[in-house]
Design an enzyme around this catalytic site. Sequence first.
Site, PDB file in Angstrom:
ATOM      1  N   ARG A  40       0.893  -1.148  -0.024  1.00 45.92           N
ATOM      2  CA  ARG A  40      -0.023  -0.008  -0.184  1.00 45.92           C
ATOM      3  C   ARG A  40       0.919   1.403  -0.171  1.00 45.92           C
ATOM      4  NH1 ARG A  40      -4.708   0.350   4.644  1.00 45.92           N
ATOM      5  NH2 ARG A  40      -2.744   0.951   5.987  1.00 45.92           N
ATOM      6  N   LYS A  54      -2.594   6.544   1.364  1.00 46.47           N
ATOM      7  CA  LYS A  54      -2.528   7.113   2.901  1.00 46.47           C
ATOM      8  C   LYS A  54      -1.398   8.248   2.549  1.00 46.47           C
ATOM      9  CE  LYS A  54      -2.258   5.012   7.225  1.00 46.47           C
ATOM     10  NZ  LYS A  54      -3.604   5.273   7.698  1.00 46.47           N
ATOM     11  N   GLU A  78     -16.049   6.367   3.999  1.00 46.84           N
ATOM     12  CA  GLU A  78     -15.382   5.747   5.130  1.00 46.84           C
ATOM     13  C   GLU A  78     -15.586   6.896   6.332  1.00 46.84           C
ATOM     14  OE1 GLU A  78     -11.239   5.059   5.067  1.00 46.84           O
ATOM     15  OE2 GLU A  78     -10.953   6.196   3.319  1.00 46.84           O
TER      16      GLU A  78
HETATM   17  N1  PLP Z   1      -9.308   4.532   6.443  1.00 49.81           N
HETATM   18  C1  PLP Z   1      -8.453   5.418   6.787  1.00 49.81           C
HETATM   19  C2  PLP Z   1      -8.812   7.038   6.080  1.00 49.81           C
HETATM   20  C3  PLP Z   1      -7.277   5.295   7.625  1.00 49.81           C
HETATM   21  O1  PLP Z   1      -6.654   6.416   7.981  1.00 49.81           O
HETATM   22  C4  PLP Z   1      -7.131   4.131   8.157  1.00 49.81           C
HETATM   23  C5  PLP Z   1      -6.117   3.557   9.187  1.00 49.81           C
HETATM   24  O2  PLP Z   1      -5.158   3.292   9.079  1.00 49.81           O
HETATM   25  C6  PLP Z   1      -8.044   2.976   7.840  1.00 49.81           C
HETATM   26  C7  PLP Z   1      -8.955   3.128   7.034  1.00 49.81           C
HETATM   27  C8  PLP Z   1      -7.807   1.618   8.276  1.00 49.81           C
HETATM   28  O3  PLP Z   1      -6.931   0.922   7.543  1.00 49.81           O
HETATM   29  P1  PLP Z   1      -5.981  -0.242   8.115  1.00 49.81           P
HETATM   30  O4  PLP Z   1      -7.026  -1.324   8.561  1.00 49.81           O
HETATM   31  O5  PLP Z   1      -5.096  -0.763   7.038  1.00 49.81           O
HETATM   32  O6  PLP Z   1      -5.316   0.243   9.475  1.00 49.81           O
HETATM   33  C1  COI Z   2      -5.471   3.069  12.515  1.00 49.98           C
HETATM   34  O1  COI Z   2      -4.176   2.584  12.358  1.00 49.98           O
HETATM   35  O2  COI Z   2      -6.375   2.311  12.541  1.00 49.98           O
HETATM   36  C2  COI Z   2      -5.434   4.669  12.105  1.00 49.98           C
HETATM   37  O3  COI Z   2      -6.709   5.110  12.530  1.00 49.98           O
HETATM   38  C3  COI Z   2      -4.402   5.300  11.872  1.00 49.98           C
HETATM   39  C4  COI Z   2      -4.507   6.781  12.148  1.00 49.98           C
HETATM   40  C5  COI Z   2      -3.957   6.934  13.617  1.00 49.98           C
HETATM   41  C6  COI Z   2      -4.160   7.644  11.047  1.00 49.98           C
END
Ligand code: PLP
Ligand code: COI
Length: 333
Positions: A79, A181, A217
């Site tokens: 990613r 991200k 989201e």
């Molecule tokens: N969506 C956003 C905008 C995020 O910042 C995050 C956090 O990391 C997620 C979703 C969840 O992603 P992940 O499950 O890879 O941490």
């Molecule tokens: C996560 O890791 O679930 C987050 O929400 C990341 C966030 C601290 C930017």
Amino acid sequence: MDIDWSNLKFEFLPTKSNIRFTCHNNRWDEGKLYNTYDITMSVAANCLHYGQAIFEGMKAFRCKDGKVRVFRPQENAERMRRSAARIMMADFPAEMFLDGVRRVVRDNLEYIPPYGTGGSLYIRPVMFGTTAQIGVNSSVDYTLVIMVVPVGAYYKGGITPVDAMVSDFDRAAPRGTGTIKCAGNYAASLYPGKLAKEAHCPVALFLDPKEREYIDEFGTSNFLAVTKAGQYVTPESESILPSVTNKSLFAIAGDLGMNPVQRPIHVGELADMAEVAACGTAVVLTPVRRIYYGDKVFSYGETIGPKLKALYDHMTGIQYGELPDTRNWLMDI
Ligand code: PLP
Ligand code: COI
């Protein structure tokens, strides 16, 4: 070092070291551990002016058998490479990223919360362009830092559902940077997040920026719901971050017979859901109690629902080595 493992939150805490890789003209160095958090760079650095900055988040766990394992770091490596490509930053080998994760976690083993505390070591890679420039171009110099922070069990004394508010603002443009991200997405979510908090909602829910009809989201987590028929549903959209947690819960939902599906979810369908949650690395999932949408309110109960509880327990069971890791999600350290 004297850490009260029972009092850890999700906040910055210095550890022994971070690892840094630097790149010039697409050539990366071998990486080096640093015992400081300070960096030196030009005030003309690209990341400060033009926003070439991306990050990741994943966790290392002290498992039941005493070993340390990281949850799906290959997903974060890929990613981050996609994030880099979208905003014209240097590519790097996934193996370099994984090597950095192993080295920094090994050097900070004493900061990993013991098994049974519910804590973990949050791993935060961040990469930024450092070339001094005034013209709007991509940088030729990059630094990739991987730092680690011990974090606590997000839920103390049980999982308490939170309220959410549908934001009037958009987080990312339809063909913009919502799927990656990059730091700027989070800056854009701060003000809508503040408005939500003022309305006593810890999280803001964003709609699709094109039609504002479908669910995208939350500011820092994906949306998932369980329908009244018991199906796991999560949005399909061109402007959301593909969450590693959501992808993993989706697979677990399949194992649990929840017939998971990813499809556009109309905001009107919020009335048809039995359970709703925000999911991400930091929390695994946070159940949502109510969603405020203009003058409408959708309610999903005061306690975590049975399907969300089953998903949460399975996921954390795999992460802590209490349940078999049948899909090879864990990387040994
Ligand atoms: N969506 C956003 C905008 C995020 O910042 C995050 C956090 O990391 C997620 C979703 C969840 O992603 P992940 O499950 O890879 O941490
Ligand atoms: C996560 O890791 O679930 C987050 O929400 C990341 C966030 C601290 C930017």
